[in-house]
Design a protein around this motif. Structure first.
Motif, PDB file in Angstrom:
ATOM      1  N   PHE A 231       5.954 -10.837  -8.530  1.00  0.00           N
ATOM      2  CA  PHE A 231       5.576  -9.769  -9.449  1.00  0.00           C
ATOM      3  C   PHE A 231       4.774  -8.698  -8.730  1.00  0.00           C
ATOM      4  CE2 PHE A 231       2.311  -8.010 -12.286  1.00  0.00           C
ATOM      5  CZ  PHE A 231       3.116  -7.390 -13.220  1.00  0.00           C
ATOM      6  N   LEU A 232       3.908  -9.130  -7.812  1.00  0.00           N
ATOM      7  CA  LEU A 232       3.089  -8.171  -7.068  1.00  0.00           C
ATOM      8  C   LEU A 232       3.874  -7.538  -5.925  1.00  0.00           C
ATOM      9  CD1 LEU A 232      -0.285 -10.107  -6.976  1.00  0.00           C
ATOM     10  CD2 LEU A 232       0.248  -8.059  -8.295  1.00  0.00           C
TER      11      LEU A 232
ATOM     12  N   LEU B  88       5.172  -9.061  -3.314  1.00  0.00           N
ATOM     13  CA  LEU B  88       4.992  -9.694  -2.014  1.00  0.00           C
ATOM     14  C   LEU B  88       5.493 -11.125  -2.019  1.00  0.00           C
ATOM     15  CD1 LEU B  88       1.559  -8.160  -1.143  1.00  0.00           C
ATOM     16  CD2 LEU B  88       3.663  -7.897   0.166  1.00  0.00           C
TER      17      LEU B  88
ATOM     18  N   ILE C 267      -3.910  -4.825   1.037  1.00  0.00           N
ATOM     19  CA  ILE C 267      -2.886  -5.682   1.619  1.00  0.00           C
ATOM     20  C   ILE C 267      -1.585  -4.907   1.787  1.00  0.00           C
ATOM     21  CG2 ILE C 267      -1.338  -7.601   1.067  1.00  0.00           C
ATOM     22  CD1 ILE C 267      -3.795  -9.055  -0.075  1.00  0.00           C
ATOM     23  N   ARG C 268      -1.207  -4.153   0.779  1.00  0.00           N
ATOM     24  CA  ARG C 268       0.021  -3.367   0.857  1.00  0.00           C
ATOM     25  C   ARG C 268      -0.048  -2.353   1.978  1.00  0.00           C
ATOM     26  NH1 ARG C 268       3.704  -2.954  -4.104  1.00  0.00           N
ATOM     27  NH2 ARG C 268       4.953  -3.342  -2.280  1.00  0.00           N
TER      28      ARG C 268
ATOM     29  N   ALA D 272       4.024 -14.911  -9.561  1.00  0.00           N
ATOM     30  CA  ALA D 272       2.953 -13.925  -9.434  1.00  0.00           C
ATOM     31  C   ALA D 272       3.114 -13.112  -8.158  1.00  0.00           C
ATOM     32  CB  ALA D 272       1.600 -14.623  -9.459  1.00  0.00           C
TER      33      ALA D 272
ATOM     34  N   LEU E  19     -12.571  -8.898   2.316  1.00  0.00           N
ATOM     35  CA  LEU E  19     -12.384  -9.375   0.947  1.00  0.00           C
ATOM     36  C   LEU E  19     -12.172 -10.881   0.895  1.00  0.00           C
ATOM     37  CD1 LEU E  19     -10.283  -6.560  -0.700  1.00  0.00           C
ATOM     38  CD2 LEU E  19     -12.518  -7.375  -1.418  1.00  0.00           C
TER      39      LEU E  19
ATOM     40  N   LEU F  73      -1.000 -13.561  -0.432  1.00  0.00           N
ATOM     41  CA  LEU F  73      -0.571 -12.161  -0.402  1.00  0.00           C
ATOM     42  C   LEU F  73      -0.746 -11.573   0.990  1.00  0.00           C
ATOM     43  CD1 LEU F  73      -1.977 -10.523  -3.656  1.00  0.00           C
ATOM     44  CD2 LEU F  73       0.409 -10.737  -2.996  1.00  0.00           C
ATOM     45  N   ALA F  74      -1.937 -11.799   1.574  1.00  0.00           N
ATOM     46  CA  ALA F  74      -2.226 -11.218   2.880  1.00  0.00           C
ATOM     47  C   ALA F  74      -1.261 -11.727   3.932  1.00  0.00           C
ATOM     48  CB  ALA F  74      -3.668 -11.536   3.271  1.00  0.00           C
TER      49      ALA F  74
ATOM     50  N   ALA G 117       2.286 -10.495   3.378  1.00  0.00           N
ATOM     51  CA  ALA G 117       2.381  -9.077   3.723  1.00  0.00           C
ATOM     52  C   ALA G 117       2.494  -8.896   5.227  1.00  0.00           C
ATOM     53  CB  ALA G 117       1.156  -8.334   3.191  1.00  0.00           C
TER      54      ALA G 117
ATOM     55  N   VAL H   4      -9.103  -6.291   4.115  1.00  0.00           N
ATOM     56  CA  VAL H   4      -8.542  -7.575   3.701  1.00  0.00           C
ATOM     57  C   VAL H   4      -9.406  -8.717   4.205  1.00  0.00           C
ATOM     58  CG1 VAL H   4      -6.558  -9.114   3.863  1.00  0.00           C
ATOM     59  CG2 VAL H   4      -6.203  -6.666   3.595  1.00  0.00           C
TER      60      VAL H   4
ATOM     61  N   ILE I 135      -4.187 -16.825  -4.086  1.00  0.00           N
ATOM     62  CA  ILE I 135      -3.354 -15.628  -4.226  1.00  0.00           C
ATOM     63  C   ILE I 135      -3.670 -14.607  -3.149  1.00  0.00           C
ATOM     64  CG2 ILE I 135      -2.909 -13.631  -5.703  1.00  0.00           C
ATOM     65  CD1 ILE I 135      -2.655 -15.284  -7.970  1.00  0.00           C
ATOM     66  N   LEU I 136      -4.944 -14.396  -2.904  1.00  0.00           N
ATOM     67  CA  LEU I 136      -5.348 -13.399  -1.915  1.00  0.00           C
ATOM     68  C   LEU I 136      -4.827 -13.758  -0.529  1.00  0.00           C
ATOM     69  CD1 LEU I 136      -6.881 -10.887  -1.253  1.00  0.00           C
ATOM     70  CD2 LEU I 136      -8.990 -12.210  -1.157  1.00  0.00           C
TER      71      LEU I 136
ATOM     72  N   ALA J  72      -7.977  -5.401  -3.224  1.00  0.00           N
ATOM     73  CA  ALA J  72      -7.292  -6.351  -2.345  1.00  0.00           C
ATOM     74  C   ALA J  72      -5.800  -6.044  -2.292  1.00  0.00           C
ATOM     75  CB  ALA J  72      -7.525  -7.778  -2.840  1.00  0.00           C
ATOM     76  N   TRP J  73      -5.229  -5.858  -3.463  1.00  0.00           N
ATOM     77  CA  TRP J  73      -3.796  -5.597  -3.523  1.00  0.00           C
ATOM     78  C   TRP J  73      -3.458  -4.300  -2.790  1.00  0.00           C
ATOM     79  CZ3 TRP J  73      -0.543  -2.167  -6.597  1.00  0.00           C
ATOM     80  CH2 TRP J  73       0.813  -2.544  -6.576  1.00  0.00           C
TER      81      TRP J  73
ATOM     82  N   THR K 278      -4.478  -5.688 -11.198  1.00  0.00           N
ATOM     83  CA  THR K 278      -3.307  -4.901 -10.841  1.00  0.00           C
ATOM     84  C   THR K 278      -2.525  -4.512 -12.087  1.00  0.00           C
ATOM     85  OG1 THR K 278      -3.215  -6.199  -8.825  1.00  0.00           O
ATOM     86  CG2 THR K 278      -1.335  -4.809  -9.285  1.00  0.00           C
TER      87      THR K 278
ATOM     88  N   ILE L  45      -7.048 -10.525  -9.044  1.00  0.00           N
ATOM     89  CA  ILE L  45      -6.114  -9.700  -8.273  1.00  0.00           C
ATOM     90  C   ILE L  45      -4.921  -9.333  -9.142  1.00  0.00           C
ATOM     91  CG2 ILE L  45      -4.591  -9.644  -6.262  1.00  0.00           C
ATOM     92  CD1 ILE L  45      -6.497 -11.610  -4.943  1.00  0.00           C
ATOM     93  N   VAL L  46      -4.344 -10.368  -9.780  1.00  0.00           N
ATOM     94  CA  VAL L  46      -3.175 -10.129 -10.615  1.00  0.00           C
ATOM     95  C   VAL L  46      -3.551  -9.292 -11.838  1.00  0.00           C
ATOM     96  CG1 VAL L  46      -1.348 -11.231 -11.950  1.00  0.00           C
ATOM     97  CG2 VAL L  46      -2.173 -12.300  -9.849  1.00  0.00           C
TER      98      VAL L  46
END
Lengths: 301, 305, 335
Positions: free
Chosen positions: A240-241, A243, B265-266, A237, B276, A152-153, A156, B273, A148-149, B261-262, B250, B246-247
């Motif tokens: 949902f976040l 991204l 990243i945003r 997921a 992490l 996501l990165a 993004a 990042v 996930i990390l 992390a979230w 959040t 992470i999920v």
């Protein structure tokens, strides 16, 4: 033959039903496969015929009709059986179109990662030695990185779109394919017919594709099924976040994310897409687990 | 055992090195970090200025060497967004995540292993079926959705637990259940499979032939051997939990590393990042290393060889 | 001589999807103190299930019934699981076929040797340890004390089987059941283990039931022999009688399968019994061996055959008279 009850068993009793018959019997006799299969079939039909089934356009907004509750509420109506969202879009239509996104992502990701993972697993299992060492090392490295990390990165950075999500997840989810194919190939490789194919001087490529691949198809299909579920879950997921899939696409994960702010007063906004996700994932997992039982009954507990 | 440990250690170090390269280069492979930092409205000159300011114009390997040599000393640079050293930032957030993952793991073990044992002792019984149902549903339940449902249920409809935040231990109950529930099915299934396999082993028959008490047969002879694979999977699951945090963090607004992390990243906060990803991965590497050792220690065939 | 084990009409039925499998059908035998009874038969004839039935270790779905099942005068039939566990490993012990997998890989030899004694006798760990060392030496293991700390994987198959034997003797049982104890071992080791078992049995005056399919073993160690076929005892008698005067066509067939050095001509065909064992599922009628028997006649398929007495306490399950059977035996021997 003497007519007694201690006679020699008949041919039927010894040979029994053919492998095909037995497989069919097991498939149809297996409740998980049947339930999962039926639900999945309905979902696939929904995805294919979404434009015909959906009562409204899933993207048309109507600010006058925002947050209409579903039909079972006092204020609900059959115009919008599942109500409308915060932008007045018909929720049923969005839910129906949502299955397209989930299935598309699930299947494409499983396809991409199956190719990467199977190639690595086959190579490792077939050649062994240093190739195996390298592949095993890569698997270990891949497993160490939190999916996930990383997803996501990367998403993004590149910017999120359907293609990006599919590629990123496809490049991340090959580990299970590699692990399973590696051990399956090792088992098959040790069998006599592979040895005889080698003795007959067949090329490596020929042995892999005509002797080994057909015999590791069962675990491959099982892993692929379970990996589809994994991809669907991850897409939801990510969306949902915020991204993953981007608005206004009706991804179920995204719909839950958008409905999150209305959690207290309009909980159906998150309940419905969540239930759909749950049912879809349940169906795929039931299929996958069931197929494992059916294709390898000796491994079942 | 010593040779074994050494081998595992070398492997772990190699993995750590590879991951440091990956987590560093990932952000460069994925696109232009300067453009990402500058934002979508920035002009070419502004992007160029950021590039030189952060040193992105130098060769990547040089940047990597500099980054990694500092990282070894515990210096991951400064966070662009929070304006403080990344190391300090992460350290301040880690306790929350470790508390969450630790309690979730405890939850999963306490629920998963006994259920697996019972399911194996009475295969196809009602208990076995319930356990199986819970396992199958667990695989299909999106964690973030399950979390939201629990928030609605216990945060508002029956308001007995705080829905979000990380101020008291009560704040950790719902996240623990969600994260722990996720790891329970695999531990339970593995315990069940392991127990079923072990219970039909010849040495269990030997133990029964000695007239040992059923509890001795079960706990001393069966469970001991059945949990060996559970240990390594529990370690793997613990690693997944960090990812899953992470999920969960959040959703529950728990200010741990997952939430960090979230956030970073945003905000395209690269140093954070990168750090992490490395920290999460290293955590996993350490966990698998420890579980390998634990496994070897539990299994005399590896320990005394 | 005193009876240690008495078994009357023991049955083991296993319900299956396709019907009930009558794995052991009304077998009766007894073992005296210091006596070795060999149960012989081919695989699947029910010999292993017989021993598990005596120990109360049958798979849960198997059903055991018997008219009489007693150990040293004590009725085993009426015992519940806990009372049965009190007897297992204490009054009656078992040695299994697979020494490689019958020991728990996670515990030391010493631990596994001591635990039965700690369970059944009021001893402290030191006394159990002393006894373990004594018995390991008895079964011919050198450096016994240092072996206690070793794990099963560090021992060879032969050593492990010796450990299993020592383990069975820990509580000084009256009765030992050995289920093919040498089958998984090398031929040279087999002989050693058998000698050991026979000597220990003599020394400790135990009853021994030795289950095997190897007639060579039978000839060397048995006092009496019971031949099993399709879940039944088809012939029973002293070892001399069985080998000299086999009455049942199956026993005659079995004996024909052994080459006799100096008597069987080099290159001559060894005997074999044609046909296959009938399925034991469902109701059975007639003689189970009829379809393979060279002397079968029409009555064999319809009449249930009882065990009949021959001279010298020998018993056999066949419709043929003693004279006819003896005649067949003589022909078989000269053929």
């Amino acid at each position: 033959m003497a007519v007694t009850s201690t006679t020699i068993p008949t041919m039927d009793a010894i040979v029994g039903p053919s492998p095909g018959q037995r497989l069919r019997k097991r498939v149809f006799g297996h409740r998980g496969v049947m339930i999962g299969g039926i639900i999945l079939l309905v979902m696939v039909l929904m995805a294919l015929f979404a434009p015909l089934i959906a009562p409204h356009d899933p993207y048309t907004q109507s600010l006058a009709n925002r947050l209409v509750p579903p039909v079972w509420h006092e204020t609900g109506s059959w115009t919008h059986p599942l109500g409308t969202d915060q932008l007045g879009r018909d929720y049923l239509s969005r839910v129906i179109y949502g299955v397209r996104i989930s299935l598309f992502i699930g299947i494409s990701v499983a396809f991409v990662s199956a190719i990467i993972g199977s190639a690595m697993g086959l190579a490792a299992g077939y050649f062994g030695g240093r190739v195996d060492l390298v592949v095993t090392f890569l698997i270990t490295c891949r497993l160490s990185m939190p999916v996930i990390l990383v997803a996501l990165a990367v998403v993004a950075l590149i910017g999120s779109s359907l293609t990006v999500v599919v590629s990123v997840l496809g490049l991340l989810l090959w580990d299970r394919f590699a692990v399973v194919m590696r051990s399956a190939t090792m088992q098959v490789r040790a069998l006599d017919y592979v040895a005889s194919a080698r003795a007959a001087g067949c090329s490596n490529a020929r042995i892999v594709f005509s002797e080994i691949l057909p015999n590791v198809m069962n675990p491959l299909i099982v892993v692929a099924t379970l990996e589809i579920a994994n991809a669907v879950l991850l897409e939801a997921a990510l969306s949902f976040l915020g991204l993953g899939v981007q608005p206004p696409l009706p991804s179920w994960g995204l719909m839950i994310s958008e409905g999150k702010d209305y959690l207290l007063f309009d909980p159906w906004l998150i309940t419905i897409p969540g239930l759909m996700l749950f049912v879809l994932l349940l169906a795929i997992n039931l299929m996958g687990d069931g197929m494992r039982d059916v294709t390898a009954p000796e491994n079942r507990n | 055992m010593l040779v074994y440990t050494a081998k595992r250690l070398v492997l772990a170090l190699l993995v750590a090195f590879t991951i440091s390269v990956l987590s560093f280069s990932l952000l460069f492979l994925a696109g232009d970090p300067a453009a990402a930092i500058a934002g979508e409205t920035a002009t070419d000159q502004e992007i160029e200025r950021i590039r030189t300011m952060f040193g992105f114009d130098r060769p990547i390997w040089l940047q990597y060497l500099e980054w990694v040599s500092r990282a070894i000393q515990g210096d991951f640079g400064r966070s662009y967004y929070f304006g403080m050293p990344v190391t300090e930032l992460i350290l301040s957030r880690i306790p929350v995540t470790l508390t969450l993952a630790g309690s979730a793991m405890a939850f999963a073990l306490v629920v998963g292993i006994p259920m697996g044992v019972i399911a194996a002792l009475y295969p196809n019984s009602i208990i076995d079926r319930i356990a199986l149902t819970i396992a199958v549903c667990g695989q299909a339940l999106p964690s973030f959705w399950f979390a939201l449902m629990l928030i609605v249920l216990f945060g508002f409809m029956i308001p007995i637990l705080p829905p979000s935040g990380s101020d008291s231990w009560q704040h950790f109950i719902l996240p623990t259940i969600v994260l722990g529930y996720y790891a329970t099915p695999s531990l339970m299934r593995l315990t069940r499979t392991g127990m079923l396999e072990v219970l039909s082993a010849d040495y269990i028959r030997t133990a029964r032939a000695k007239g040992l008490f059923p509890r001795t047969v079960l706990f001393k002879h069966a469970l001991r051997n059945a949990v060996i694979p559970v240990v390594s999977v529990a370690a793997v699951e613990f690693g997944f939990m960090l990812g899953g945090s992470i999920v969960i963090e959040t959703v529950f607004a728990l200010h741990g590393t997952g939430y960090l992390a979230w956030e970073s990243i945003r905000r395209a906060d690269f140093p954070t990042v990168q750090a992490l990803i490395l920290v999460f991965s290293l955590f996993y590497v350490v966990l698998t290393f420890v579980s390998d050792l634990l496994n070897a220690w539990l299994d005399p065939r590896i320990r005394v060889a | 001589m005193s009876r240690i084990l008495e078994v009357e009409n023991l049955r083991v039925d296993i319900p299956l999807e396709s019907g009930t499998l009558h794995a052991v059908r009304d077998i009766s035998f007894h073992v005296d103190k210091g006596e070795t009874l060999c149960i012989v038969g081919e695989s699947g004839c029910g010999k292993s299930l017989t021993s598990l039935a005596l120990m109360g270790l049958l798979p849960t779905k198997a059903i055991r019934t018997a008219n009489r099942l007693s150990l040293g005068g004590r009725d085993l039939k009426t015992l519940n699981e806990t009372q049965m566990a009190d007897i297992r490993g204490s009054r009656m012990a078992m040695i299994f076929q697979e020494p490689m997998t019958s020991l728990n890989p996670a515990y030391t030899i010493g631990n596994q040797l001591a635990e039965a004694m700690l369970r059944h006798r009021k001893v402290n760990p030191n006394e159990a340890r002393e006894r373990a060392i004594y018995l390991l030496e008895k079964v011919g293991i050198t450096a016994a004390a240092s072996r206690l700390g070793q794990y099963p994987h560090q021992l060879s198959g032969g050593l492990r089987q010796r450990v299993m034997i020592a383990m069975a003797l820990m509580c000084g049982p009256d009765m030992i059941l050995a289920d093919e104890p040498t089958t998984a071992l090398d031929v040279t080791i087999q002989a050693q283990i058998l000698h050991l078992l026979a000597n220990l049995q003599k020394e400790f005056e135990m009853g021994l039931v030795l289950i095997t399919h190897d007639l060579g073993i039978v000839a060397r160690v048995a006092h009496r022999v019971a031949v099993m076929y399709a879940g039944q005892i088809v012939e029973e008698g002293t070892v001399e009688d069985i080998f000299r005067r086999p009455m049942h066509p199956y026993t005659q067939g079995l004996l024909r399968c052994i080459p006799i050095p100096g008597k069987t001509a080099r290159g001559a065909h060894l005997g074999s019994i044609p046909g296959m064992v009938p399925s034991l599922i469902g109701d059975l009628k007639g003689c189970a061996f009829a379809n393979r028997c060279p002397h079968a006649f029409s009555d064999c398929n319809t009449t249930d055959v009882a065990l009949r007495d021959a001279s010298g306490g020998q018993r056999y399950r066949c419709l043929l008279s003693q004279e006819a059977a003896t005649q067949n035996a003589r022909e078989a021997a000269t053929a």
